[in-house]
Design a protein around this motif. Structure first.
Motif, PDB file in Angstrom:
ATOM      1  N   ARG A  84      46.249  87.285  13.969  1.00  0.00           N
ATOM      2  CA  ARG A  84      45.338  86.481  14.937  1.00  0.00           C
ATOM      3  C   ARG A  84      45.908  85.057  14.565  1.00  0.00           C
ATOM      4  NH1 ARG A  84      42.428  90.402  12.405  1.00  0.00           N
ATOM      5  NH2 ARG A  84      41.128  91.596  13.847  1.00  0.00           N
ATOM      6  N   ILE A  85      45.842  84.381  16.051  1.00  0.00           N
ATOM      7  CA  ILE A  85      46.119  82.909  16.145  1.00  0.00           C
ATOM      8  C   ILE A  85      44.749  82.571  16.871  1.00  0.00           C
ATOM      9  CG2 ILE A  85      47.053  81.179  17.573  1.00  0.00           C
ATOM     10  CD1 ILE A  85      49.751  82.783  17.348  1.00  0.00           C
ATOM     11  N   PHE A  90      48.202  76.855  19.909  1.00  0.00           N
ATOM     12  CA  PHE A  90      48.872  76.372  18.804  1.00  0.00           C
ATOM     13  C   PHE A  90      49.708  75.130  19.347  1.00  0.00           C
ATOM     14  CE2 PHE A  90      51.538  79.507  19.988  1.00  0.00           C
ATOM     15  CZ  PHE A  90      53.082  79.059  20.019  1.00  0.00           C
ATOM     16  N   SER A  91      50.098  74.183  18.554  1.00  0.00           N
ATOM     17  CA  SER A  91      50.888  73.089  19.047  1.00  0.00           C
ATOM     18  C   SER A  91      52.392  73.049  18.620  1.00  0.00           C
ATOM     19  CB  SER A  91      50.417  71.631  18.545  1.00  0.00           C
ATOM     20  OG  SER A  91      49.033  71.521  19.187  1.00  0.00           O
ATOM     21  N   LEU A  92      53.238  72.869  19.565  1.00  0.00           N
ATOM     22  CA  LEU A  92      54.769  72.761  19.121  1.00  0.00           C
ATOM     23  C   LEU A  92      55.283  71.584  19.827  1.00  0.00           C
ATOM     24  CD1 LEU A  92      56.324  74.742  17.586  1.00  0.00           C
ATOM     25  CD2 LEU A  92      57.278  75.967  19.411  1.00  0.00           C
ATOM     26  N   HIS A  93      56.017  70.478  19.115  1.00  0.00           N
ATOM     27  CA  HIS A  93      56.456  69.468  19.565  1.00  0.00           C
ATOM     28  C   HIS A  93      55.528  68.691  20.361  1.00  0.00           C
ATOM     29  CE1 HIS A  93      60.628  70.892  18.420  1.00  0.00           C
ATOM     30  NE2 HIS A  93      60.893  71.802  19.343  1.00  0.00           N
ATOM     31  N   PRO A 326      47.826  84.754   8.818  1.00  0.00           N
ATOM     32  CA  PRO A 326      47.131  84.678  10.109  1.00  0.00           C
ATOM     33  C   PRO A 326      46.882  83.193  10.443  1.00  0.00           C
ATOM     34  CG  PRO A 326      45.627  85.820   8.604  1.00  0.00           C
ATOM     35  CD  PRO A 326      46.883  85.706   8.123  1.00  0.00           C
ATOM     36  N   ASP A 327      46.839  82.659  11.631  1.00  0.00           N
ATOM     37  CA  ASP A 327      46.579  81.475  12.091  1.00  0.00           C
ATOM     38  C   ASP A 327      47.564  80.418  11.376  1.00  0.00           C
ATOM     39  OD1 ASP A 327      45.271  79.784  14.152  1.00  0.00           O
ATOM     40  OD2 ASP A 327      43.807  79.294  12.631  1.00  0.00           O
ATOM     41  N   ALA A 328      48.803  80.834  10.900  1.00  0.00           N
ATOM     42  CA  ALA A 328      49.699  79.926  10.372  1.00  0.00           C
ATOM     43  C   ALA A 328      50.038  78.836  11.350  1.00  0.00           C
ATOM     44  CB  ALA A 328      50.699  80.656   9.477  1.00  0.00           C
ATOM     45  N   PRO A 329      50.281  79.036  12.590  1.00  0.00           N
ATOM     46  CA  PRO A 329      50.681  77.758  13.634  1.00  0.00           C
ATOM     47  C   PRO A 329      49.923  76.719  13.482  1.00  0.00           C
ATOM     48  CG  PRO A 329      50.913  80.009  14.410  1.00  0.00           C
ATOM     49  CD  PRO A 329      50.200  80.310  13.314  1.00  0.00           C
ATOM     50  N   SER A 336      55.042  78.807   6.946  1.00  0.00           N
ATOM     51  CA  SER A 336      55.250  78.466   8.253  1.00  0.00           C
ATOM     52  C   SER A 336      56.078  79.552   9.155  1.00  0.00           C
ATOM     53  CB  SER A 336      56.220  77.195   8.447  1.00  0.00           C
ATOM     54  OG  SER A 336      56.607  76.943   9.762  1.00  0.00           O
ATOM     55  N   PRO A 337      55.423  79.918  10.240  1.00  0.00           N
ATOM     56  CA  PRO A 337      56.281  80.874  11.087  1.00  0.00           C
ATOM     57  C   PRO A 337      57.040  80.545  12.032  1.00  0.00           C
ATOM     58  CG  PRO A 337      54.100  80.338  12.268  1.00  0.00           C
ATOM     59  CD  PRO A 337      54.272  79.316  10.893  1.00  0.00           C
ATOM     60  N   ARG A 338      57.532  79.017  11.849  1.00  0.00           N
ATOM     61  CA  ARG A 338      58.505  78.334  12.940  1.00  0.00           C
ATOM     62  C   ARG A 338      59.857  78.983  12.626  1.00  0.00           C
ATOM     63  NH1 ARG A 338      58.842  71.924  14.616  1.00  0.00           N
ATOM     64  NH2 ARG A 338      61.192  72.043  14.905  1.00  0.00           N
ATOM     65  N   LEU A 339      60.494  79.087  13.995  1.00  0.00           N
ATOM     66  CA  LEU A 339      61.814  79.610  13.820  1.00  0.00           C
ATOM     67  C   LEU A 339      62.563  78.664  14.829  1.00  0.00           C
ATOM     68  CD1 LEU A 339      63.992  81.539  12.916  1.00  0.00           C
ATOM     69  CD2 LEU A 339      63.490  82.861  15.268  1.00  0.00           C
ATOM     70  N   ASP A 340      63.567  78.044  14.458  1.00  0.00           N
ATOM     71  CA  ASP A 340      64.583  76.944  15.262  1.00  0.00           C
ATOM     72  C   ASP A 340      65.734  77.736  15.666  1.00  0.00           C
ATOM     73  OD1 ASP A 340      62.854  74.615  15.086  1.00  0.00           O
ATOM     74  OD2 ASP A 340      63.251  74.619  12.842  1.00  0.00           O
ATOM     75  N   PRO A 341      66.372  77.403  16.623  1.00  0.00           N
ATOM     76  CA  PRO A 341      67.671  77.646  17.140  1.00  0.00           C
ATOM     77  C   PRO A 341      68.768  77.797  15.944  1.00  0.00           C
ATOM     78  CG  PRO A 341      66.939  76.395  18.742  1.00  0.00           C
ATOM     79  CD  PRO A 341      65.743  76.195  17.546  1.00  0.00           C
ATOM     80  N   GLY A 342      69.648  78.719  15.849  1.00  0.00           N
ATOM     81  CA  GLY A 342      70.438  78.601  14.559  1.00  0.00           C
ATOM     82  C   GLY A 342      70.114  79.223  13.533  1.00  0.00           C
ATOM     83  N   GLY A 343      68.783  79.257  13.204  1.00  0.00           N
ATOM     84  CA  GLY A 343      68.130  79.992  12.258  1.00  0.00           C
ATOM     85  C   GLY A 343      67.735  81.587  12.363  1.00  0.00           C
ATOM     86  N   THR A 344      67.343  82.238  11.422  1.00  0.00           N
ATOM     87  CA  THR A 344      66.934  83.747  11.345  1.00  0.00           C
ATOM     88  C   THR A 344      65.884  84.008  10.566  1.00  0.00           C
ATOM     89  OG1 THR A 344      69.520  84.349  11.630  1.00  0.00           O
ATOM     90  CG2 THR A 344      68.175  86.100  11.011  1.00  0.00           C
ATOM     91  N   TYR A 345      64.811  84.623  11.496  1.00  0.00           N
ATOM     92  CA  TYR A 345      63.760  84.939  10.970  1.00  0.00           C
ATOM     93  C   TYR A 345      64.234  86.442  10.458  1.00  0.00           C
ATOM     94  CZ  TYR A 345      59.535  88.084  10.766  1.00  0.00           C
ATOM     95  OH  TYR A 345      58.567  88.747  10.268  1.00  0.00           O
TER      96      TYR A 345
END
Length: 358
Positions: A84-85, A90-93, A326-329, A336-345
């Motif tokens: 759940r979220i 959630f906020s991003l940038h 849950p609700d980590a964002p 952290s559940p954040r994934l950036d370009p160039g990275g791999t989950y």
């Protein structure tokens, strides 16, 4: 000539005519995992018992129509965000992302039309001593309002005589969040046994769990110690031993529906052990994820039928779902559940089966 360890057939069709395929992977004896391309679902998992027999130990349906008719997540690959979220936000940038809410006030398991409802592509099948199938799905930018295109790969592989490995990977073209899991419902007496999992012996390798509010969102407090609570499974005990105690957390979850804090540090390690008293089946779950959702099937209410035409009722099965909390964002104090370009989950879980000596 040795028999093939992999077979592939058609399991059903979607209303638009697209085929849903099934791939069976075989280990030693009668051990077998069957995966369907709709939802990248683990449709069957056939494991040994103490007398040398084999039985399917995951709930689900014998035919595709059952999966299409009811969204119960049986064996499904869940995403883009498992669990759940809060308020679907959630906020991003610095910008607020609003997801569809589909579980009271919250977003659950990818929203209204998550990965469990998608037709995945069978990208690769491997024969040999460790048979495997890889399924892929591309989630476009903006699907369920999640930012970024997400390219997902899920590989099921038989890695031992009675062992199934699951590796999930994802890449993105812009910063996003991702949290995947497999949502199998286990009954180690057998999917059609008609028995409860309340007498299964459970061990969980965790000293802390996340307390939740009435909507199953973690409370704004540090993780609670399991010591002295009904949530202490550091030593094996029956799932149902304390499930009906007068405890606010059990009331909030209608039983167990809580995340245990594993602290994996990205390393594969034993997270849980489940043993069935009559069949003697044992399942050990290893994962590299930081959390394990323990769910005692509280919302199964007998309104649908599963394999063998049996009605599925409360505590007929339980889920052990490895994932980020849950609700980590919305919680910088959580993994952290954040994934950036160039990275791999990456998510790796192993289900290892054995049986108690008769």
């Amino acid at each position: 000539m040795a028999a093939s360890k992999v077979t592939r057939d058609v399991f059903g069709k979607l209303p638009d005519g697209r085929r849903v395929e099934r791939v069976a992977l075989r280990g030693e004896g009668g051990f077998e995992a069957r995966i369907i391309s709709h939802g990248a679902v683990l449709q069957a998992l056939i494991a040994p018992d103490a007398k040398g027999g084999y039985d399917d130990v995951v709930l689900g349906h014998d035919a595709f129509a059952g999966y299409l008719a009811e969204r119960k997540f049986f064996g499904a690959t869940v995403g883009r965000y498992a669990n759940r979220i809060a308020k679907g936000q959630f906020s991003l940038h610095g910008e607020t992302v609003q997801l569809p809410v589909n579980n009271g006030p919250n977003a659950l398991h990818g929203g209204l039309d998550g990965f469990d409802r998608k037709l995945w592509e069978i990208a690769a099948i491997e024969e040999g001593p460790e048979p495997a199938v890889t399924l892929t799905y591309t989630s476009p930018h903006g699907e369920e309002n999640y930012p970024g295109r997400l390219d997902v790969r899920v590989t099921y592989r038989v890695t031992g005589p009675a062992e199934l490995s699951l590796v999930m990977e994802a890449r993105t073209d812009r910063t996003t969040i991702v949290n995947l899991t497999n949502h199998s419902f286990f009954n180690l007496e057998g999917a059609t046994s008609g028995t409860s999992i309340l007498d299964h012996e459970l061990t969980v390798a965790a000293d802390h769990f996340l307390a939740i509010d009435a909507t199953a969102i973690p409370l704004p407090e540090p993780a609670r110690a399991v010591a002295g609570t009904p949530f202490d499974f550091r030593r094996a005990r029956p799932v149902g031993e304390r499930i009906r105690e007068n405890d606010q957390q059990l009331q909030n979850g209608r039983g167990y529906d809580h995340t245990y804090c594993l602290g994996r540090d990205g390393k594969l390690a034993l997270a849980a052990r489940l043993e069935a008293p009559r069949s003697g089946r044992i399942m050990e779950l290893f994962t590299d994820q930081p959390g394990l959702q323990v769910y005692s099937g509280n919302y199964l209410d007998g309104t649908i039928s599963g394999k063998g035409g049996k009605l599925i009722r409360q505590s007929d099965a339980m889920c052990l779902e490895p994932h980020i909390w849950p609700d980590a964002p919305n919680r910088p104090d959580f993994p952290s559940p954040r994934l950036d370009p160039g990275g791999t989950y990456r998510h790796h879980t192993v289900y290892r089966f054995s049986a108690r000596s008769p």
